[in-house]
Design a protein around this motif. Structure first.
Motif, PDB file in Angstrom:
ATOM      1  N   GLU A 191       0.834  -1.195   0.000  1.00  0.00           N
ATOM      2  CA  GLU A 191       0.000   0.000   0.000  1.00  0.00           C
ATOM      3  C   GLU A 191       0.859   1.230   0.000  1.00  0.00           C
ATOM      4  OE1 GLU A 191      -3.227   0.700   2.775  1.00  0.00           O
ATOM      5  OE2 GLU A 191      -3.583  -1.465   2.670  1.00  0.00           O
ATOM      6  N   THR A 192       0.398   2.263  -0.682  1.00  0.00           N
ATOM      7  CA  THR A 192       1.127   3.515  -0.669  1.00  0.00           C
ATOM      8  C   THR A 192       0.627   4.372   0.469  1.00  0.00           C
ATOM      9  OG1 THR A 192      -0.423   4.525  -2.191  1.00  0.00           O
ATOM     10  CG2 THR A 192       1.491   3.465  -3.163  1.00  0.00           C
ATOM     11  N   ASP A 193       1.548   4.966   1.221  1.00  0.00           N
ATOM     12  CA  ASP A 193       1.146   5.887   2.276  1.00  0.00           C
ATOM     13  C   ASP A 193       1.333   7.309   1.769  1.00  0.00           C
ATOM     14  OD1 ASP A 193       3.857   6.288   2.361  1.00  0.00           O
ATOM     15  OD2 ASP A 193       4.174   5.200   4.232  1.00  0.00           O
ATOM     16  N   SER A 194       1.144   8.285   2.642  1.00  0.00           N
ATOM     17  CA  SER A 194       1.184   9.683   2.206  1.00  0.00           C
ATOM     18  C   SER A 194       2.587  10.142   1.786  1.00  0.00           C
ATOM     19  CB  SER A 194       0.648  10.590   3.314  1.00  0.00           C
ATOM     20  OG  SER A 194       1.490  10.471   4.463  1.00  0.00           O
ATOM     21  N   ILE A 214       7.335   5.584  -5.468  1.00  0.00           N
ATOM     22  CA  ILE A 214       8.416   6.554  -5.325  1.00  0.00           C
ATOM     23  C   ILE A 214       8.005   7.575  -4.279  1.00  0.00           C
ATOM     24  CG2 ILE A 214       9.338   6.294  -7.657  1.00  0.00           C
ATOM     25  CD1 ILE A 214       7.678   8.715  -8.484  1.00  0.00           C
ATOM     26  N   LYS A 215       8.937   8.405  -3.829  1.00  0.00           N
ATOM     27  CA  LYS A 215       8.628   9.434  -2.847  1.00  0.00           C
ATOM     28  C   LYS A 215       7.652  10.444  -3.429  1.00  0.00           C
ATOM     29  CE  LYS A 215      12.795   9.073  -0.150  1.00  0.00           C
ATOM     30  NZ  LYS A 215      13.916   9.764   0.451  1.00  0.00           N
ATOM     31  N   ALA A 216       6.793  10.973  -2.581  1.00  0.00           N
ATOM     32  CA  ALA A 216       5.768  11.918  -3.030  1.00  0.00           C
ATOM     33  C   ALA A 216       6.382  13.209  -3.564  1.00  0.00           C
ATOM     34  CB  ALA A 216       4.809  12.225  -1.884  1.00  0.00           C
ATOM     35  N   GLU A 217       7.548  13.588  -3.049  1.00  0.00           N
ATOM     36  CA  GLU A 217       8.197  14.827  -3.473  1.00  0.00           C
ATOM     37  C   GLU A 217       9.010  14.668  -4.758  1.00  0.00           C
ATOM     38  OE1 GLU A 217       9.173  13.450  -0.364  1.00  0.00           O
ATOM     39  OE2 GLU A 217       7.488  14.372   0.666  1.00  0.00           O
ATOM     40  N   ALA A 218       9.114  13.479  -5.276  1.00  0.00           N
ATOM     41  CA  ALA A 218       9.974  13.209  -6.432  1.00  0.00           C
ATOM     42  C   ALA A 218       9.500  13.983  -7.656  1.00  0.00           C
ATOM     43  CB  ALA A 218       9.999  11.722  -6.744  1.00  0.00           C
ATOM     44  N   ILE A 219      10.485  14.520  -8.399  1.00  0.00           N
ATOM     45  CA  ILE A 219      10.165  15.210  -9.653  1.00  0.00           C
ATOM     46  C   ILE A 219      10.534  14.348 -10.857  1.00  0.00           C
ATOM     47  CG2 ILE A 219      10.300  17.524  -8.681  1.00  0.00           C
ATOM     48  CD1 ILE A 219      13.126  17.712  -9.856  1.00  0.00           C
ATOM     49  N   ALA A 220      11.272  13.276 -10.599  1.00  0.00           N
ATOM     50  CA  ALA A 220      11.614  12.301 -11.635  1.00  0.00           C
ATOM     51  C   ALA A 220      11.593  10.919 -11.001  1.00  0.00           C
ATOM     52  CB  ALA A 220      12.982  12.583 -12.233  1.00  0.00           C
ATOM     53  N   CYS A 221      11.161   9.943 -11.763  1.00  0.00           N
ATOM     54  CA  CYS A 221      11.105   8.573 -11.247  1.00  0.00           C
ATOM     55  C   CYS A 221      12.499   7.967 -11.224  1.00  0.00           C
ATOM     56  CB  CYS A 221      10.182   7.725 -12.122  1.00  0.00           C
ATOM     57  SG  CYS A 221      10.105   5.990 -11.595  1.00  0.00           S
ATOM     58  N   ARG A 222      12.854   7.370 -10.100  1.00  0.00           N
ATOM     59  CA  ARG A 222      14.186   6.758 -10.005  1.00  0.00           C
ATOM     60  C   ARG A 222      14.260   5.424 -10.743  1.00  0.00           C
ATOM     61  NH1 ARG A 222      15.242   4.115  -4.165  1.00  0.00           N
ATOM     62  NH2 ARG A 222      13.487   2.683  -4.160  1.00  0.00           N
ATOM     63  N   CYS A 233      12.286   4.617 -13.852  1.00  0.00           N
ATOM     64  CA  CYS A 233      12.237   4.774 -15.314  1.00  0.00           C
ATOM     65  C   CYS A 233      12.891   6.074 -15.785  1.00  0.00           C
ATOM     66  CB  CYS A 233      10.805   4.702 -15.830  1.00  0.00           C
ATOM     67  SG  CYS A 233       9.744   6.068 -15.317  1.00  0.00           S
ATOM     68  N   GLY A 234      13.197   6.992 -14.851  1.00  0.00           N
ATOM     69  CA  GLY A 234      13.900   8.216 -15.190  1.00  0.00           C
ATOM     70  C   GLY A 234      13.036   9.289 -15.820  1.00  0.00           C
ATOM     71  N   ARG A 235      11.731   9.091 -15.874  1.00  0.00           N
ATOM     72  CA  ARG A 235      10.856  10.066 -16.521  1.00  0.00           C
ATOM     73  C   ARG A 235      10.550  11.248 -15.615  1.00  0.00           C
ATOM     74  NH1 ARG A 235       6.757   6.946 -20.404  1.00  0.00           N
ATOM     75  NH2 ARG A 235       8.334   5.948 -21.670  1.00  0.00           N
ATOM     76  N   ASP A 236      10.350  12.384 -16.244  1.00  0.00           N
ATOM     77  CA  ASP A 236       9.991  13.618 -15.547  1.00  0.00           C
ATOM     78  C   ASP A 236       8.526  13.527 -15.134  1.00  0.00           C
ATOM     79  OD1 ASP A 236       9.726  16.191 -14.610  1.00  0.00           O
ATOM     80  OD2 ASP A 236      10.037  17.151 -16.560  1.00  0.00           O
ATOM     81  N   LEU A 237       8.254  13.668 -13.846  1.00  0.00           N
ATOM     82  CA  LEU A 237       6.890  13.532 -13.348  1.00  0.00           C
ATOM     83  C   LEU A 237       6.090  14.823 -13.474  1.00  0.00           C
ATOM     84  CD1 LEU A 237       7.642  11.420 -10.177  1.00  0.00           C
ATOM     85  CD2 LEU A 237       6.907  10.626 -12.413  1.00  0.00           C
ATOM     86  N   ASN A 238       6.753  15.945 -13.701  1.00  0.00           N
ATOM     87  CA  ASN A 238       6.055  17.217 -13.847  1.00  0.00           C
ATOM     88  C   ASN A 238       5.414  17.345 -15.223  1.00  0.00           C
ATOM     89  OD1 ASN A 238       6.754  17.986 -11.281  1.00  0.00           O
ATOM     90  ND2 ASN A 238       8.622  19.015 -11.948  1.00  0.00           N
ATOM     91  N   SER A 239       5.965  16.668 -16.206  1.00  0.00           N
ATOM     92  CA  SER A 239       5.434  16.729 -17.566  1.00  0.00           C
ATOM     93  C   SER A 239       5.079  15.323 -17.987  1.00  0.00           C
ATOM     94  CB  SER A 239       6.486  17.320 -18.506  1.00  0.00           C
ATOM     95  OG  SER A 239       6.096  17.134 -19.829  1.00  0.00           O
ATOM     96  N   SER A 240       3.818  15.077 -18.274  1.00  0.00           N
ATOM     97  CA  SER A 240       3.396  13.715 -18.603  1.00  0.00           C
ATOM     98  C   SER A 240       3.698  13.336 -20.050  1.00  0.00           C
ATOM     99  CB  SER A 240       1.896  13.555 -18.337  1.00  0.00           C
ATOM    100  OG  SER A 240       1.175  14.463 -19.150  1.00  0.00           O
TER     101      SER A 240
END
Length: 142
Positions: free
Chosen positions: A2-5, A17-25, A27-34
């Motif tokens: 389960e994912t927590d907050s 991944i961490k909620a504050e992450a801006i890139a996935c560790r 797959c390396g993709r940028d999470l700010n731009s889909s």
């Protein structure tokens, strides 16, 4: 799991991944731009590391090949001048170690397809030929 907050799922690979992450560790993709994936960070680092290792192989092969060639040519020149009657077996052994190590490093660098690996391989082959010429002037050569 389960994912927590403090974590979230990556929208691209679904890894936690961490909620504050801006890139996935993962797959390396940028999470700010889909729409625009970033280049995988670990892949770039690994490629760079492999390139520097194979360039190091080429440089080491070049240095050893040049030193072995220079020593062998000096010895052959001194034989030609009459300064030496023969080349010591210990020096021939040193030439063998340097030239054959240079050849091994040159082959390893060529397998990795680096730009300077062909030059390193040629220098190492020349050093082996010079080493073989020196062996004909060893103390026990017949």
């Amino acid at each position: 799991m389960e994912t927590d907050s403090s974590t979230k799922k990556c929208p691209f690979c679904a890894e936690d991944i961490k909620a504050e992450a801006i890139a996935c560790r993962y797959c390396g993709r940028d999470l700010n731009s889909s729409s625009t994936p970033a280049a995988p960070m670990a892949g770039n680092l690994q490629t760079s590391n492999q390139e520097s290792r194979s360039i190091a192989l080429s440089i080491a092969s070049l240095i050893l090949g040049i030193i072995a060639s220079a020593v062998g040519l000096v010895d052959l020149g001194l034989i030609q001048d009459g300064t030496y009657d023969y080349i010591l077996d210990s020096e021939i052994g040193l030439l063998a170690i340097m030239s054959l190590t240079s050849l091994g490093l040159g082959i390893a660098a060529k397998v990795k397809q680096q730009r300077i690996s062909l030059g390193a391989l040629i220098v190492s082959i020349v050093s082996v030929v010079i080493f073989l010429a020196c062996t004909s002037y060893s103390q026990y050569a017949f």
